[in-house]
Design a protein around this motif. Structure first.
Motif, short mmCIF file in Angstrom:
data_model
loop_
_atom_site.label_atom_id
_atom_site.label_comp_id
_atom_site.label_asym_id
_atom_site.label_seq_id
_atom_site.Cartn_x
_atom_site.Cartn_y
_atom_site.Cartn_z
N PHE A 161 0.85 -1.20 0.00
CA PHE A 161 0.00 0.00 0.00
C PHE A 161 0.88 1.25 0.00
CE2 PHE A 161 -4.05 -1.79 2.25
CZ PHE A 161 -4.06 -2.85 1.36
N ALA A 162 0.37 2.30 -0.60
CA ALA A 162 1.09 3.58 -0.60
C ALA A 162 0.09 4.71 -0.40
CB ALA A 162 1.84 3.77 -1.90
N ILE A 163 0.37 5.55 0.59
CA ILE A 163 -0.50 6.70 0.88
C ILE A 163 0.15 7.95 0.32
CG2 ILE A 163 0.55 7.18 3.13
CD1 ILE A 163 -2.30 7.82 4.17
N SER A 164 -0.68 8.84 -0.18
CA SER A 164 -0.18 10.10 -0.72
C SER A 164 -1.25 11.17 -0.55
CB SER A 164 0.19 9.96 -2.20
OG SER A 164 -0.94 9.59 -2.97
N SER A 165 -0.84 12.42 -0.69
CA SER A 165 -1.81 13.50 -0.55
C SER A 165 -1.62 14.53 -1.64
CB SER A 165 -1.70 14.16 0.83
OG SER A 165 -0.47 14.83 0.96
N ASP A 166 -2.71 15.14 -2.02
CA ASP A 166 -2.70 16.27 -2.96
C ASP A 166 -3.31 17.44 -2.19
OD1 ASP A 166 -3.19 18.19 -4.88
OD2 ASP A 166 -3.67 16.72 -6.43
N ASN A 167 -2.45 18.27 -1.61
CA ASN A 167 -2.94 19.36 -0.77
C ASN A 167 -3.79 20.36 -1.55
OD1 ASN A 167 -1.58 18.10 1.27
ND2 ASN A 167 -0.10 19.73 1.63
N ALA A 168 -3.50 20.52 -2.83
CA ALA A 168 -4.28 21.45 -3.64
C ALA A 168 -5.72 20.98 -3.78
CB ALA A 168 -3.64 21.62 -5.00
N LYS A 169 -5.92 19.67 -3.74
CA LYS A 169 -7.26 19.10 -3.88
C LYS A 169 -7.84 18.66 -2.54
CE LYS A 169 -6.59 17.35 -8.59
NZ LYS A 169 -6.63 16.14 -9.47
N ASN A 170 -7.10 18.87 -1.44
CA ASN A 170 -7.55 18.41 -0.12
C ASN A 170 -7.95 16.94 -0.16
OD1 ASN A 170 -7.14 20.97 0.84
ND2 ASN A 170 -9.21 21.26 1.61
N MET B 161 -3.57 0.65 -3.28
CA MET B 161 -3.48 -0.70 -2.72
C MET B 161 -3.16 -1.68 -3.83
SD MET B 161 -6.70 -0.59 -0.07
CE MET B 161 -7.92 -0.68 -1.37
N ASN B 162 -2.00 -2.29 -3.74
CA ASN B 162 -1.54 -3.26 -4.74
C ASN B 162 -1.42 -4.64 -4.11
OD1 ASN B 162 -1.23 -1.13 -6.65
ND2 ASN B 162 0.82 -0.70 -5.86
N SER B 163 -1.32 -5.64 -4.95
CA SER B 163 -1.16 -7.03 -4.48
C SER B 163 -2.18 -7.36 -3.40
CB SER B 163 0.27 -7.24 -3.97
OG SER B 163 1.22 -6.97 -4.97
N LEU B 164 -3.41 -7.03 -3.66
CA LEU B 164 -4.45 -7.21 -2.65
C LEU B 164 -4.66 -8.68 -2.32
CD1 LEU B 164 -6.86 -4.43 -3.84
CD2 LEU B 164 -5.96 -4.64 -1.52
N LYS B 165 -4.97 -8.92 -1.06
CA LYS B 165 -5.20 -10.27 -0.55
C LYS B 165 -6.62 -10.36 0.00
CE LYS B 165 -0.39 -10.41 1.07
NZ LYS B 165 0.49 -10.62 2.26
N PRO B 166 -7.18 -11.56 0.06
CA PRO B 166 -8.53 -11.70 0.65
C PRO B 166 -8.62 -11.12 2.06
CG PRO B 166 -7.94 -13.69 -0.53
CD PRO B 166 -6.71 -12.82 -0.53
N GLU B 167 -7.54 -11.19 2.81
CA GLU B 167 -7.56 -10.64 4.17
C GLU B 167 -7.57 -9.12 4.22
OE1 GLU B 167 -5.44 -12.93 2.93
OE2 GLU B 167 -3.41 -12.69 3.78
N ASP B 168 -7.44 -8.47 3.06
CA ASP B 168 -7.59 -7.02 3.00
C ASP B 168 -9.05 -6.61 2.91
OD1 ASP B 168 -4.70 -6.96 0.89
OD2 ASP B 168 -4.78 -6.40 3.02
N THR B 169 -9.94 -7.58 2.76
CA THR B 169 -11.37 -7.29 2.67
C THR B 169 -11.85 -6.60 3.95
OG1 THR B 169 -11.83 -9.11 1.17
CG2 THR B 169 -13.67 -8.30 2.49
N ALA B 170 -12.45 -5.43 3.79
CA ALA B 170 -12.90 -4.64 4.93
C ALA B 170 -13.59 -3.38 4.42
CB ALA B 170 -11.71 -4.25 5.82
N VAL B 171 -14.21 -2.67 5.35
CA VAL B 171 -14.64 -1.31 5.07
C VAL B 171 -13.49 -0.40 5.45
CG1 VAL B 171 -16.31 0.51 5.58
CG2 VAL B 171 -17.06 -1.88 5.50
N TYR B 172 -13.10 0.45 4.54
CA TYR B 172 -11.98 1.36 4.75
C TYR B 172 -12.51 2.75 5.07
CZ TYR B 172 -8.63 -2.13 3.24
OH TYR B 172 -7.85 -3.27 3.16
#
Length: 116
Positions: free
Chosen positions: A68-77, A83-94
């Motif tokens: 996973f990689a988090i990033s921000s665009d401050n101009a767009k708030n 999320m890459n290489s997703l696994k069944p255990e990543d299943t959730a409400v985010y």
């Protein structure tokens, strides 16, 4: 009014990718850290990733490091969670989260389902 609106969830096969977005409004985006949490059925909500909007420092849970990689665009708030290489255990409400002083703000959540 503080608002956090998530989008980008969906159904994906194991090994696939999704990008979540969190659009923030009602507060000074640059001054606050933004986090992603997730909650799977029958489990407690857990922290996934966090980014400092002022200097870009990031944090990842061990379970998602390197995928996973988090990033921000401050101009767009807006904060993104790639999320890459997703696994069944990543299943959730985010959920997107911001803490302003003593108050915690949450988005409505977006469902991510990873099929095996």
């Amino acid at each position: 009014e503080v608002q956090l609106v998530e989008s980008g969830g969906g159904l994906v096969q194991a090994g696939g990718s999704l990008r979540l977005s969190c659009a923030a409004s009602g507060f000074t985006f640059d001054d606050h850290d933004i986090s992603w949490f997730r909650q799977a059925p029958g489990k407690e909500r857990e922290g996934v990733s966090c980014i400092s909007s002022s200097d870009g420092r990031t944090y990842y849970a061990d379970s998602v490091k390197g995928r996973f990689a988090i990033s921000s665009d401050n101009a767009k708030n807006t904060v993104y969670l790639q999320m890459n290489s997703l696994k069944p255990e990543d299943t959730a409400v985010y959920y997107c989260h911001a803490r302003l002083g003593y108050l915690n703000y949450w988005g409505q959540g977006t469902q991510v389902t990873v099929s095996s």
